[in-house]
Structure formats: C-alpha cells, structure tokens
Design a protein around this motif. Sequence first.
Motif, PDB file in Angstrom:
ATOM      1  N   ASP B 135       0.502  -1.662   0.407  1.00 38.09           N
ATOM      2  CA  ASP B 135      -0.390  -0.324   0.172  1.00 38.09           C
ATOM      3  C   ASP B 135       0.812   1.436  -0.062  1.00 38.09           C
ATOM      4  OD1 ASP B 135      -2.552  -1.249  -0.130  1.00 38.09           O
ATOM      5  OD2 ASP B 135      -2.665  -1.334   2.105  1.00 38.09           O
ATOM      6  N   ARG B 136       1.577   1.235   0.538  1.00 39.39           N
ATOM      7  CA  ARG B 136       3.203   2.580   0.511  1.00 39.39           C
ATOM      8  C   ARG B 136       3.471   2.675  -0.332  1.00 39.39           C
ATOM      9  NH1 ARG B 136       6.653   2.347   5.747  1.00 39.39           N
ATOM     10  NH2 ARG B 136       7.650   3.656   4.368  1.00 39.39           N
ATOM     11  N   PHE B 137       3.900   1.480  -1.046  1.00 41.63           N
ATOM     12  CA  PHE B 137       4.718   1.384  -2.419  1.00 41.63           C
ATOM     13  C   PHE B 137       3.516   1.960  -3.395  1.00 41.63           C
ATOM     14  CE2 PHE B 137       5.592   0.025  -6.484  1.00 41.63           C
ATOM     15  CZ  PHE B 137       7.364   0.118  -6.893  1.00 41.63           C
ATOM     16  N   GLU B 138       2.207   1.398  -3.089  1.00 40.89           N
ATOM     17  CA  GLU B 138       0.861   2.222  -4.243  1.00 40.89           C
ATOM     18  C   GLU B 138       1.018   3.201  -3.935  1.00 40.89           C
ATOM     19  OE1 GLU B 138      -1.911  -0.682  -3.812  1.00 40.89           O
ATOM     20  OE2 GLU B 138      -2.799  -0.244  -6.100  1.00 40.89           O
ATOM     21  N   ASP B 139       1.269   4.003  -3.488  1.00 39.44           N
ATOM     22  CA  ASP B 139       0.780   5.676  -2.497  1.00 39.44           C
ATOM     23  C   ASP B 139       1.704   6.208  -3.384  1.00 39.44           C
ATOM     24  OD1 ASP B 139      -1.206   5.453  -1.184  1.00 39.44           O
ATOM     25  OD2 ASP B 139      -0.230   5.391   0.620  1.00 39.44           O
ATOM     26  N   ILE B 140       3.320   5.723  -3.064  1.00 41.81           N
ATOM     27  CA  ILE B 140       4.443   6.326  -4.009  1.00 41.81           C
ATOM     28  C   ILE B 140       4.137   6.484  -5.600  1.00 41.81           C
ATOM     29  CG2 ILE B 140       6.387   4.491  -4.034  1.00 41.81           C
ATOM     30  CD1 ILE B 140       8.452   6.981  -3.027  1.00 41.81           C
ATOM     31  N   TYR B 141       3.691   5.440  -5.436  1.00 40.61           N
ATOM     32  CA  TYR B 141       3.362   5.021  -7.399  1.00 40.61           C
ATOM     33  C   TYR B 141       2.216   6.328  -7.641  1.00 40.61           C
ATOM     34  CZ  TYR B 141       1.314   3.165 -11.445  1.00 40.61           C
ATOM     35  OH  TYR B 141       0.275   3.197 -12.576  1.00 40.61           O
ATOM     36  N   GLN B 142       1.131   6.716  -7.593  1.00 38.05           N
ATOM     37  CA  GLN B 142       0.072   6.932  -7.567  1.00 38.05           C
ATOM     38  C   GLN B 142       0.466   8.964  -7.347  1.00 38.05           C
ATOM     39  OE1 GLN B 142      -2.826   6.369  -8.298  1.00 38.05           O
ATOM     40  NE2 GLN B 142      -3.234   4.355  -7.057  1.00 38.05           N
ATOM     41  N   ASN B 143       1.281   8.824  -6.868  1.00 42.13           N
ATOM     42  CA  ASN B 143       1.866  10.232  -6.437  1.00 42.13           C
ATOM     43  C   ASN B 143       2.837  10.592  -7.035  1.00 42.13           C
ATOM     44  OD1 ASN B 143      -0.942  11.092  -4.298  1.00 42.13           O
ATOM     45  ND2 ASN B 143       0.979   9.557  -2.528  1.00 42.13           N
ATOM     46  N   VAL B 144       3.958   9.861  -7.500  1.00 42.27           N
ATOM     47  CA  VAL B 144       5.002  10.172  -8.111  1.00 42.27           C
ATOM     48  C   VAL B 144       5.711   9.317  -9.471  1.00 42.27           C
ATOM     49  CG1 VAL B 144       7.853  10.737  -7.649  1.00 42.27           C
ATOM     50  CG2 VAL B 144       6.055  11.088  -5.670  1.00 42.27           C
ATOM     51  N   LEU B 145       5.770   7.798  -8.908  1.00 42.59           N
ATOM     52  CA  LEU B 145       5.754   7.513 -10.030  1.00 42.59           C
ATOM     53  C   LEU B 145       5.295   7.899 -11.407  1.00 42.59           C
ATOM     54  CD1 LEU B 145       6.713   4.122  -8.160  1.00 42.59           C
ATOM     55  CD2 LEU B 145       8.556   5.620  -8.947  1.00 42.59           C
ATOM     56  N   ARG B 146       3.690   7.881 -11.536  1.00 43.11           N
ATOM     57  CA  ARG B 146       2.912   7.566 -12.263  1.00 43.11           C
ATOM     58  C   ARG B 146       2.717   8.404 -12.772  1.00 43.11           C
ATOM     59  NH1 ARG B 146      -3.427   6.757 -12.848  1.00 43.11           N
ATOM     60  NH2 ARG B 146      -3.591   6.266 -10.226  1.00 43.11           N
ATOM     61  N   VAL B 147       3.364   9.604 -12.301  1.00 41.67           N
ATOM     62  CA  VAL B 147       4.497  10.804 -13.419  1.00 41.67           C
ATOM     63  C   VAL B 147       5.459  11.221 -13.938  1.00 41.67           C
ATOM     64  CG1 VAL B 147       3.710  13.154 -13.271  1.00 41.67           C
ATOM     65  CG2 VAL B 147       2.701  11.979 -11.998  1.00 41.67           C
ATOM     66  N   THR B 148       6.288  11.153 -13.454  1.00 39.78           N
ATOM     67  CA  THR B 148       7.794  10.490 -13.562  1.00 39.78           C
ATOM     68  C   THR B 148       7.958   9.478 -14.124  1.00 39.78           C
ATOM     69  OG1 THR B 148       8.431   9.857 -11.616  1.00 39.78           O
ATOM     70  CG2 THR B 148       8.652  11.645 -11.341  1.00 39.78           C
ATOM     71  N   ALA B 149       7.967   8.389 -14.326  1.00 36.89           N
ATOM     72  CA  ALA B 149       8.156   6.406 -14.607  1.00 36.89           C
ATOM     73  C   ALA B 149       7.624   6.836 -16.775  1.00 36.89           C
ATOM     74  CB  ALA B 149       7.863   5.770 -13.979  1.00 36.89           C
TER      75      ALA B 149
END
Lengths: 291, 169
Positions: B135-149
């Motif tokens: 869930d914590r990883f999903e949070d960082i994905y939703q907030n950062v990785l989705r945009v930067t990756a």
Amino acid sequence: MSINYFKLITKLSMAIAIVIILHYYLFLTNIYWVLLSAILASLPTHGSIMRRGFIILFILFIVVIIMQFFVPIIVHDRMIDVIFGVAIGTFCQLIWPINLVQEFSEDILPVLQQVADYLETSILHFSEKEYSQEWFEKKINLEKMLSKKIAYPEWVFATGFNPGLRGGFRFFLIHLDRIIELLFALTYLLDRFITQHTNQMMRDLIIHSMKVHHEIFNILINYFKHNQLGYFSIDYDSDIATLDKTIWQILPARLEGIDLSEEPLTLLALVRNIKDTRRWLLKLLSALPDE
Amino acid sequence: MSKRISKLFFRSSSNFCSVLSRRFVKLNNEIFACFLQSDYPDNEYLYERRLHVQKNKCMKFISTVTEQTKMYDRFYSIMLDYSQLRHRVPDHTIFEICRHELIAIRQAINNILQNMIYFTVNDERNIEILREKIDRFEDIYQNVLRVTARDPIAFVLFIDSLKMFGRTK
C-alpha cells in the motif's frame, strides 16, 4: 558440458606417450610425478589453458612441499618432474583444443528443444485445458534440466574463457534465460486468465502469438542443428500489434481504471509477458551469425 | 516403529523446506538487488549471472519436491514475474525515488518466505505487513511514479504481482 571421449582419450594417450618417451631418453627421476601432472594438465578445459596449467603447477608444488615432511623425497627433483608434466599436458591441450562453437551448439540444442516442447504444451493447455498435468510435468522436466550443470552450458561463464567468443555466448545465454523466466511467469498468468476471462477473441490472439514464439524457437533449433538459418517469415510484429490494439479496445483507456480491478490487470500482464518474450526472441534471432 | 519413521520423515521434510525457504530468500534478495543497486545497468551481466545461480538452486529443489511442488512452483513463478520490472524500467534512477519502499517490501517478502514452512498465525501477520508495504508503494506510485516513470504500467504490473504473492497459499 558434453565430453568428446575420443578426443579426451587421444589427448591423454598422447601425453602418456610423450612422458614415456622423455623418460626413456632423459632418464627422469620419477615417472609417476610426471605422469600425474601431465594427465591433470591435459584434462579438457573451457577456460584459459595457460592459466589452468599454472594453477595445477602451483597446487602440485604445495603437495610436493608438504610431502617432504612425511616421505623422504628430493624436493627440487620432484618440482622439475612436475614442471615437465604440466608442460607436456599443456602442450597436448594446445595441439587439439576444444571447438567451442560446436560444443556450444551441442549443449544449447537440447535446452532449446526442451523449452520449445514446454511452450508447445503451454499452447495446448491454454487452448484445450486437458493438458494441465502434462504441462506441469514438462515444466518440472525443464527445471530439472536447467539446474543440471552438465546439461546447461555453464562453462561459458568460466574464468579466462575465450574473450573473442565470450561476449556472444554470454549474450545468448542471458537472453535465453530471460525468455525462460518469462515463460515460467506465464504459467501463473495463464492460470489466472483461464479462471477470469472468457473472451474468445483475446484467447485466439494470445494462442496465435504463442504459436509464433514457437515458430521462432524452431528457427533457433534449426540453426543450431544445421548451422544455417532456414526459411523464416519477415513479419514477426503484426500479431503483437494486433494484440496490443485489441487489448486497448477492451481495457479502460485511462490508467486509473486499470489500477482498480484485477481482471484487466491479468490481461495486461499476460499481453506484456508475450510482448517481452517476443522482444527477447527477436533479439536472439537477429544476433545469430549469418553462415 | 511407524511413529519413528514419521518423525524422521517430518524432520527431513521440515529440514528440506527450511533449505528451500533459504534459497527463496536468497533469490528474492538477488531480484531486489537488481532494483536497488545503482550499478546494475553497468554490470548487468554480473547481476544476471548471480540471479541465474540462485534460480538454478531454487529449481533444483522445486523439481525434487513431490507433494507441495505446485505451491512452491507458484511462489517461484510469481517471483519471476515481479522480477521483470528490472527489464521494463529503462531509466534505473527511478528506483532511487522508491528505494525505502522497495527495501521494506523485500524484507516483508523475506519474512513470509522464512516462515512459509510453518503456516502459523505469525505467517498471517507477515502477509498483513506485506500488504501494508505494498500500500505504501502504491501511494508513492500514485503520487510520484505515475507521473515521472516513462512506462508507469510496469509498476502497475509489479504491484499486481506482489499482491498475488501475498495471496499465494
């Protein structure tokens, strides 16, 4: 590593013959030490022959030094014997070196055949559902084969391996390893897909792409069997493009939609796995030398 | 006599499982090393070779187990599935953003693998911990990785695979 026994026996006989001849003319002090070191140095290696010779020399020197405390021997005489033996063994290695390209083909062929066989059963299982047990058995057999050092050409990674061939052989093995990884991961993805999806069109497209994978595997097998690229189609992309196009007609267009439910994710993971497998397979195909 | 045989069998099978779980832990560590080590793109062959050695050790054990082979095989397949992230992310520096989360997930998976031979309440707690880390990883994905990756779907598939690992029994 496949051992050519004829070559091995010839090399050993040659080393022994040279030792006996030298002993007859040079009156070596102890023939057994010369024989031992000559036999050890003439055993087949895929790494650097000189490096292996020095390692054997070093080990036998230590053995001689330790032995002097237990058996009355003249150290410098035994050391000369060992040097003679290692030199003869190394010389025999240089006369008839291993044909690495041929050996690689011989070793990689059964692995490719086993992987192609497993892929074929995967297609059957996916299309007819009756091959579950057979599929699982094929997977276990493939795992057994890959974990055997004799069956898989692990020698490519030996220290001092021919620098001219090293790059190409390692490239092939690493990429084949990636493909095998993807095929193993496909196991549980296909199971997930079978329990969740009933879309026949998607199923047919996936089966078709897997059949093209199998076709590429057959080209690779044919290459290593007959050392020539047989007939192959120019188009290995259109099925993947169709698969990609169809999946985005089924899945929600926005990424948020995919995140939420499990079913679209299974489909997406399966298609991605197939796309990646094709990418690595085509890399292998394009890396084959044209002979 | 039969009790003694069954005791011996249990001892050998539990020993076998503990060796297998150790192998799985090592494999998991090698997989996450590919994400976490910044020199992976420069020394790709070295890391792939290490991974290959660990995979072989696991396969050797899986192919000899009889009763629980399917469960271990499923664990192995899912591990290979989430390991694909290393090839799917072209820019390796992106892992620096989620480094702490990845380390936490690695540890949570290792805990599950270490306890997989017991199937106790402790095991359920470890699965719960893994879910929290995902869930914590999903949070960082939703907030950062989705945009930067460059390819955010690779991370979506990674998360999905981790969730499947948590459900495997």
